[in-house]
Write an enzyme that holds these catalytic residues in place. Structure first.
Site, mmCIF file in Angstrom:
data_model
loop_
_atom_site.group_PDB
_atom_site.id
_atom_site.type_symbol
_atom_site.label_atom_id
_atom_site.label_comp_id
_atom_site.label_asym_id
_atom_site.label_seq_id
_atom_site.Cartn_x
_atom_site.Cartn_y
_atom_site.Cartn_z
ATOM 1 N N CYS A 133 0.832 -1.210 0.000
ATOM 2 C CA CYS A 133 0.000 0.000 0.000
ATOM 3 C C CYS A 133 0.860 1.252 0.000
ATOM 4 O O CYS A 133 1.406 1.652 1.035
ATOM 5 C CB CYS A 133 -0.924 -0.005 1.224
ATOM 6 S SG CYS A 133 -2.003 1.437 1.323
ATOM 7 N N CYS A 136 -0.453 4.055 2.234
ATOM 8 C CA CYS A 136 -0.215 3.834 3.663
ATOM 9 C C CYS A 136 1.234 4.101 4.049
ATOM 10 O O CYS A 136 1.506 4.692 5.090
ATOM 11 C CB CYS A 136 -0.560 2.387 4.032
ATOM 12 S SG CYS A 136 -2.182 1.811 3.484
ATOM 13 N N ASP A 137 2.172 3.633 3.213
ATOM 14 C CA ASP A 137 3.568 3.547 3.640
ATOM 15 C C ASP A 137 4.559 4.403 2.856
ATOM 16 O O ASP A 137 5.741 4.450 3.211
ATOM 17 C CB ASP A 137 4.029 2.077 3.568
ATOM 18 C CG ASP A 137 3.200 1.176 4.473
ATOM 19 O OD1 ASP A 137 2.747 1.662 5.519
ATOM 20 O OD2 ASP A 137 2.996 -0.002 4.128
#
Length: 307
Positions: A133, A136-137
Site C-alpha cells: 500500500c 499507507c507507507d
C-alpha cells in the site's frame, strides 16, 4: 434468533459492531480463529488514521477497535464461518466449531487479501521494507530507492505516487509490455524518477530483519542480478474474500460484492456488505470503517421496517 451477525473483524466489521451494539441490536461478530483484526494486524506503523497524531501500530489500532465494539455489547467469537445460507428471511451461519446461528440480518465484512509474490520470507519482511500500500507507507521512504512490482493500473498509480517521496522508483514487470491503461502508462513512463525493468521478476528477497534488496531474474534468458533497495511495493492485485457467498449474492465484474449506490445493500434483502470486500479502489482503514457504519445503519433501518 439474532438481530445482526457480522462476518469479519477488520475496521469495517468492528465499526459495524460499534454502531449495531449502540443501537441495542446485540450483534454477534464472528472474527476468525487466526485472522481476527484483518489486514491491519500485519501492518507496523499506522500514521494516517485520524485521531492518532503520533501514529500507532496496526495491531494496537485493531485492539482498540475491538475493545470499543465489545464495550457497547458486541459479542466477539473467534471462529471461522464455513457456510452460510442467506437467501431466506432467516439467515443461517455455520462455524468451524460446529455451531449454527440464525439471524434476521447479516453484514459481510470479509475483506480482501493482497496478492503476494509467494517468495520465502515475504510475510516476515512485511512492514520491514515490503508493503502492498503506497498510500499507507510511501511517507516512510523519503529520499529512498524503492521498487514496485506489477504491470497494471495499480502498479502505475503506486509507482507514480511514490515518486513524491522516493529518490528513485524501479518498476519491475515480468513481460515486455504493460496491461495498464494507456494514460496510466504514459504518466508513469514520463516520470524521470521511474525506471522500468522489463522481462524481469523478483526471485529472492534480501536482508536480515529488514529488506536490503532483491534478486531479479530475467524471464527471457534466465540471468540473475541483485538490486539494492530500501523498499519493495507489491502491486499485482488483490482478491476479495467472497468464496462464502459468491453463489448467493451478486458480484461485480471484478468479483467484489455488489452494493446499491452508496449504501451497503446487496442483492439479497437483509444482507449488507462493507469494507474492502466491496471496494476495489481505496482500500483504506478509514474508508472501511465508514462503510461499516453505513452497513450497521442500513441493517438497523431494515430491522425497523420488518417490525
Amino acid at each position: 434468533m439474532r438481530e445482526v451477525i457480522i462476518i469479519g473483524s477488520g475496521p469495517a466489521g468492528y465499526t459495524a459492531g460499534i454502531y449495531a451494539a449502540r443501537a441495542g441490536l446485540k450483534p454477534l461478530l464472528i472474527a476468525s480463529s487466526v485472522e481476527a483484526g484483518g489486514e491491519l494486524m500485519k501492518t507496523t506503523e499506522v500514521e494516517n488514521y485520524p485521531g492518532f497524531p503520533n501514529g500507532l501500530q496496526g495491531p494496537e489500532l485493531m485492539d482498540s477497535f475491538r475493545a470499543q465494539s465489545e464495550r457497547f455489547g458486541t459479542e466477539v467469537l473467534l471462529d471461522d464461518v464455513i457456510e452460510v445460507a442467506l437467501k431466506g428471511q432467516t439467515k443461517i451461519v455455520k462455524t468451524g466449531n460446529g455451531e449454527t446461528f440464525e439471524s434476521k440480518t447479516v453484514i459481510l465484512a470479509t475483506g480482501a487479501a493482497y496478492r503476494e509474490l509467494g517468495l520465502p520470507r515475504e510475510k516476515e519482511l512485511s512492514g520491514y521494507g515490503i508493503s502492498w500500500c503506497a498510500t499507507c507507507d510511501g511517507f516512510f521512504f523519503r529520499e529512498k530507492v524503492i521498487a514496485v512490482v506489477g504491470g497494471g493500473d495499480s502498479a502505475m498509480e503506486e509507482a507514480t505516487f511514490l515518486t513524491r517521496f522516493a529518490s528513485k522508483v524501479y518498476l519491475i514487470h515480468r513481460r515486455d509490455s504493460f496491461k495498464a491503461s494507456k494514460i496510466m502508462q504514459e504518466r508513469a513512463l514520463a516520470n524521470p524518477k521511474i525506471e522500468v525493468v522489463w522481462n524481469t521478476e523478483v526471485s529472492e528477497l534480501l536482508g536480515e530483519g529488514k529488506l536490503s534488496g532483491v534478486t531479479l531474474k530475467n524471464t527471457v534468458d534466465g540471468s540473475t542480478k541483485n538490486l539494492d533497495l530500501d523498499g519493495l511495493f507489491i502491486a499485482i492485485g488483490n482478491d476479495p474474500r467472497v468464496w462464502l457467498v459468491e453463489n448467493q449474492v451478486e458480484l461485480t465484474e471484478e468479483k467484489f460484492i455488489k452494493v446499491e449506490g452508496r449504501s451497503s445493500k446487496t442483492s439479497l434483502p437483509g444482507v449488507f456488505a462493507a469494507g474492502d470486500v466491496i471496494d476495489p479502489t481505496y482500500r483504506q482503514a478509514i474508508t472501511a470503517a465508514g462503510s461499516g457504519c453505513v452497513a450497521a445503519l442500513d441493517a438497523e433501518h431494515y430491522l425497523t421496517d420488518l417490525e
